[in-house]
Scaffold this motif. Structure first.
Motif, PDB file in Angstrom:
ATOM      1  N   GLY A 448      28.197  29.285  11.980  1.00  0.00           N
ATOM      2  CA  GLY A 448      27.726  30.308  12.950  1.00  0.00           C
ATOM      3  C   GLY A 448      26.324  29.882  13.699  1.00  0.00           C
ATOM      4  N   ASP A 449      26.020  31.072  14.352  1.00  0.00           N
ATOM      5  CA  ASP A 449      24.566  30.930  14.881  1.00  0.00           C
ATOM      6  C   ASP A 449      23.921  32.106  14.438  1.00  0.00           C
ATOM      7  OD1 ASP A 449      22.713  31.077  16.773  1.00  0.00           O
ATOM      8  OD2 ASP A 449      23.820  30.998  18.486  1.00  0.00           O
ATOM      9  N   SER A 450      22.787  31.678  13.696  1.00  0.00           N
ATOM     10  CA  SER A 450      21.839  32.847  12.939  1.00  0.00           C
ATOM     11  C   SER A 450      21.043  33.552  14.072  1.00  0.00           C
ATOM     12  CB  SER A 450      21.012  32.200  11.983  1.00  0.00           C
ATOM     13  OG  SER A 450      20.360  30.981  12.791  1.00  0.00           O
ATOM     14  N   ASP A 451      20.820  33.244  15.308  1.00  0.00           N
ATOM     15  CA  ASP A 451      20.330  33.984  16.404  1.00  0.00           C
ATOM     16  C   ASP A 451      20.936  34.940  16.837  1.00  0.00           C
ATOM     17  OD1 ASP A 451      17.561  32.669  16.206  1.00  0.00           O
ATOM     18  OD2 ASP A 451      18.885  30.706  17.057  1.00  0.00           O
ATOM     19  N   GLN A 452      22.395  34.877  16.708  1.00  0.00           N
ATOM     20  CA  GLN A 452      23.238  36.244  16.822  1.00  0.00           C
ATOM     21  C   GLN A 452      23.022  37.314  16.286  1.00  0.00           C
ATOM     22  OE1 GLN A 452      27.231  35.102  17.834  1.00  0.00           O
ATOM     23  NE2 GLN A 452      26.668  33.385  18.693  1.00  0.00           N
ATOM     24  N   LEU A 453      23.546  38.650  16.908  1.00  0.00           N
ATOM     25  CA  LEU A 453      23.190  39.776  15.976  1.00  0.00           C
ATOM     26  C   LEU A 453      24.030  39.461  14.610  1.00  0.00           C
ATOM     27  CD1 LEU A 453      24.547  42.370  18.867  1.00  0.00           C
ATOM     28  CD2 LEU A 453      22.104  42.040  17.889  1.00  0.00           C
ATOM     29  N   LYS A 494      16.342  29.154  26.335  1.00  0.00           N
ATOM     30  CA  LYS A 494      15.162  29.679  26.759  1.00  0.00           C
ATOM     31  C   LYS A 494      14.940  30.978  25.945  1.00  0.00           C
ATOM     32  CE  LYS A 494      14.324  27.696  31.377  1.00  0.00           C
ATOM     33  NZ  LYS A 494      13.955  28.078  32.781  1.00  0.00           N
ATOM     34  N   ILE A 495      15.900  31.791  26.108  1.00  0.00           N
ATOM     35  CA  ILE A 495      15.810  33.077  25.552  1.00  0.00           C
ATOM     36  C   ILE A 495      15.568  33.246  24.115  1.00  0.00           C
ATOM     37  CG2 ILE A 495      17.293  35.340  24.949  1.00  0.00           C
ATOM     38  CD1 ILE A 495      18.537  34.873  27.772  1.00  0.00           C
ATOM     39  N   VAL A 496      16.442  32.282  23.151  1.00  0.00           N
ATOM     40  CA  VAL A 496      16.126  32.415  21.984  1.00  0.00           C
ATOM     41  C   VAL A 496      14.734  31.747  21.360  1.00  0.00           C
ATOM     42  CG1 VAL A 496      16.914  29.856  21.089  1.00  0.00           C
ATOM     43  CG2 VAL A 496      17.638  31.998  20.001  1.00  0.00           C
ATOM     44  N   LYS A 497      14.048  31.007  22.437  1.00  0.00           N
ATOM     45  CA  LYS A 497      12.722  30.457  22.185  1.00  0.00           C
ATOM     46  C   LYS A 497      11.698  31.267  22.373  1.00  0.00           C
ATOM     47  CE  LYS A 497      14.263  25.741  22.574  1.00  0.00           C
ATOM     48  NZ  LYS A 497      13.964  24.343  23.550  1.00  0.00           N
ATOM     49  N   TYR A 688      20.499  37.449  23.723  1.00  0.00           N
ATOM     50  CA  TYR A 688      20.724  36.156  23.361  1.00  0.00           C
ATOM     51  C   TYR A 688      22.590  36.154  23.288  1.00  0.00           C
ATOM     52  CZ  TYR A 688      21.779  31.798  20.949  1.00  0.00           C
ATOM     53  OH  TYR A 688      22.259  30.645  20.295  1.00  0.00           O
ATOM     54  N   THR A 689      22.958  37.131  22.209  1.00  0.00           N
ATOM     55  CA  THR A 689      24.218  37.331  21.840  1.00  0.00           C
ATOM     56  C   THR A 689      25.073  37.619  23.217  1.00  0.00           C
ATOM     57  OG1 THR A 689      23.635  38.121  19.812  1.00  0.00           O
ATOM     58  CG2 THR A 689      25.942  38.684  20.472  1.00  0.00           C
TER      59      THR A 689
END
Length: 734
Positions: A448-453, A494-497, A688-689
């Motif tokens: 999974g991607d923990s930066d998603q909703l 870029k967004i997630v950073k 980001y999502t």
């Protein structure tokens, strides 16, 4: 439109669903025969109905009356009673027996059946046993009518009445008069404010103890919808006090009593006390224990992992990065692990390597994902069949429309390894069910991607597991060279950073179209979907293109965008049937989305296979609307699903959907409106999502300022959960 009243006698029943009471019938009034649709449990020809609802004119089938409330009267004349009994109004009485009963007892027939059933034995063919059965069946129907009449006074509809009667039976009204807050229990979960208003009319005081219990539980239940598995006791006390208009001291007393009676559970974390509903506490406790047990398990690989990895690299002409190799080694030797990372970092390549090495050891794999689309994507990228978690666990409906999984601790999955993708979407109760179905000695790999909703349901499973520090986690961070060519991927990183994306490029797969006026923005979105993108890229607007909106409301929300697009690409036409929903119309040819899990809807495929179940977030095309036969058909990818009209109320237009609803899905082309976004939805991981849902093309329409505001707002929605702490506590105990 104001509500109207309609009175008449049931002339003919076109359709009746025994399970939920949904009915289409013809009602004979003084002037005409009117088609009525609504929920009428145990309805029979010959009954007299007083209905409250609204008229609705269907383009194909004419005027109908949609009943929202129903008052039922038993037939009173001998002729009406004869018809009622002859048409099967009471099980056990056919036309011949009905005639004998009415000839003998006339207008008193129903009273005899109810109060003196032994007198029915006078009639040839009715034994004492059969007479009791007839009376019991009548009393059952009478009890249902009594419940409906009682609850209708307080604004509850027929469907709610049916649920109450199924739970409490003939004693329903007596129980509710003694304690109306039974309606707020876990099985029924009726709206507390409505039940509270009913209780006030019945004369219950504000300090009635069951009212306070129900109010406190309601606050906790309501907060589940915000993702909280628990809330701080001081917050619970304050919210409950405001809702119930009871002083906080009394609330604290009741909370303490409820804990002693196991109606609530408490935990201590970071110097704060948190309160749980029992089933939420059990879910997090169970998950923490199982995760910790899995984290202690180690395995010896039956193959030389390094040698086999080298073979795979040679065969596929790839070179695994060091973190990818670490993830593969962990999968081979540990009982549980998390593989995470953003787009383009090689999660799929790593997962495929893991699967190949398990297969070389002849191990049985179960691949799963939270949604149908996510499962389909896993199948496509791995070449192995993946199922939704619900399908994997063989879900069925239990009492009160709660899902029950056939795969559990007593009947576990037949596998050595469970691999779950898109774990960020999995809520705590579904995760509990998955862990319960894992056989002893099996291992769990979570991707999974923990930066998603986070999940729509309560819990923060993926983040809590990662942050506990008690489970092996491999986060892939390096973007592959090929992926770096994509502006979608580079801008997502870029967004997630917290860096602003490059909106200036016009030669890549990430475009920005500036609009300052929401009306112009909505028109641009509509034109992109209906004309410009299909013409320029050969995208299919009902399949390849998806509008993702942060919000449902406002000019650039899903409701308005859906209506605009529908007007353009699927307007009304002769021969094209449609049905009205709340606030919109569904028309044959529309792109639609299922908005709730429904485990009973039947489907089939062209290859002859069939099954049941359509799930929240599934998107398809509306193929057929047939009001008279109570039939709606929707095509979801490779299968046709068959709905009743009532089930079809769980469908919405899906030309545009919210970002939250898009989780677990990918689309060739995404159009993202970013202009009149509500303040509370301007945050980074929502943007980001949305961006990471696009595979080939992303078009942002709106304001660069709004985009940048979202990038710089890293304040994630706070979720109160206890899984992280519980995992750490269990790990320390071992």
């Amino acid at each position: 439109m104001s509500e109207e009243r309609l009175a008449g006698t049931v002339e003919y029943i076109t359709f009746h669903n025994e399970q939920n009471g949904f009915t289409v019938l013809e009602l004979s009034t003084e002037d005409e025969l009117i088609t009525v649709v609504g929920t009428f449990p145990m309805v029979s020809v010959g009954e007299e109905l007083l209905l409250v609802g609204k008229y609705d004119t269907h383009p194909s089938f004419g005027r109908q009356f949609k009943a929202e409330m129903c008052e039922r009267k038993m037939p009173s004349t001998a002729a009406a009673i004869l018809r009622y009994l002859s048409e099967g109004g009471i099980k056990g009485i056919g036309p011949a027996t009905a005639k004998k009963i009415v000839e003998r007892f006339g207008e008193n027939s129903l009273e005899i059946i109810e109060r003196e059933p032994h007198r029915l034995t006078i009639i040839k063919g009715i034994t004492a046993h059969r007479a009791r059965q007839i009376s019991d069946e009548f009393m059952k129907q009478f009890g249902m009518r009594e419940v409906m009449l009682f609850l209708a006074q307080y604004g509850f509809d027929s469907e709610q009445s049916l649920a109450v009667y199924k739970l409490f039976g003939p004693a329903s009204v007596d129980r509710l008069k003694a304690n109306p807050f039974f309606l707020c229990n876990d099985e029924l979960c009726f709206n507390f404010e409505q039940v509270d208003a009913m209780a006030a009319e019945l004369g219950f005081e504000k300090n009635f103890s069951f009212r306070i219990y129900a109010g406190i539980e309601y606050v906790l239940r309501h907060n589940l919808q915000n993702g909280h598995t628990c809330i701080p006791v001081d917050k619970l006390t304050e919210l409950s006090s405001g809702l119930l208009e009871i002083e906080t001291g009394k609330i604290s007393e009741i909370i303490e009593y409820m804990c002693g009676a196991n109606r609530l559970f408490m935990t201590e974390t970071g110097g704060k006390t948190f309160a749980y509903l029992p089933y939420m506490y059990r879910a997090e406790s169970y998950c923490a224990r199982r995760v910790t047990e899995l984290s202690r398990m180690t395995f010896s690989s039956k193959i030389d992992v390094e040698v086999e990895l080298s073979k795979i690299e040679t065969e596929l002409n790839i070179e695994y990065q060091s973190l990818q190799k670490e993830a593969i080694r962990n999968a081979m030797t540990r009982g549980i692990m998390v593989l995470t990372g953003g787009p383009g970092t090689g999660k799929t390549t790593t997962l495929n390597g893991i699967i190949r090495l398990f297969e070389k050891q002849h191990m049985k794999l179960c691949l799963a994902a939270p949604t149908g689309r996510a499962a389909k994507r896993v199948t496509e990228v791995t070449g192995n069949e993946a199922k939704t978690i619900h399908r994997l666990l063989e879900v069925e409906w239990g009492p009160g429309h709660h899902p029950v999984f056939m795969k559990n601790e007593r009947n576990p999955l037949d596998c050595d390894v469970v691999i779950v993708d898109e774990l960020s979407m999995v809520d705590i109760t579904l995760f509990e069910s998955l862990l319960a179905a894992m056989p002893f000695g099996s291992r769990l790999i979570m991707v999974g991607d923990s930066d998603q909703l986070p999940s729509v349901g309560a819990g923060n499973v993926l983040n809590d597991i990662i942050e506990s520090g008690c489970v092996p986690v491999v986060e892939l961070t390096e973007i592959f060279r090929q992926a770096m060519k994509s502006a979608i991927i580079t801008n997502a990183h870029k967004i997630v950073k917290g860096d602003e994306p490059d909106l200036s490029r016009k030669d890549a797969d990430f475009f920005y179209i500036a609009r300052q006026n929401p009306l112009d923005g909505a028109d641009t979105v509509c034109d992109l979907y209906c004309r410009r993108l299909p013409e320029a890229y050969d995208f299919l607007n009902n399949g390849d293109i998806q509008v993702l909106c942060p919000s449902r409301k406002r000019e650039m929300g899903t409701i308005n965008i859906n209506n605009l697009i529908q007007q353009r690409i699927n307007p009304p036409a002769n021969g094209k049937r449609e049905m009205k929903q709340k606030g919109f119309i569904l028309r044959e040819g529309d792109k639609v989305m299922q908005i709730k899990n429904n485990y009973d809807i039947m489907w089939d495929r062209k290859d002859g296979s069939d099954g049941t179940g359509v799930f929240n977030g599934d998107v398809g095309l509306l193929r057929l609307v047939d009001i008279k036969s109570d039939r709606v058909v929707v095509s979801f990818d490779d299968r046709n699903a068959y709905y009743t009209l009532e089930d079809a109320e769980q469908l919405e237009l899906a030309y545009a959907v919210t970002v939250h609803k898009s989780q677990g899905s990918e689309f060739d082309c995404v159009i993202l409106p970013v202009l009149d976004t509500p303040h509370q939805l301007k945050y980074r991981n929502l943007l980001y999502t949305a961006v990471t849902r696009a595979k080939k093309l992303l078009v942002l329409v709106g304001s660069a300022d709004v985009v940048n505001q979202m990038v710089h707002n890293d304040k994630r929605t706070k979720r109160y959960t206890g899984l992280k702490t519980m995992i750490m506590e269990h790990a320390n105990e071992l």
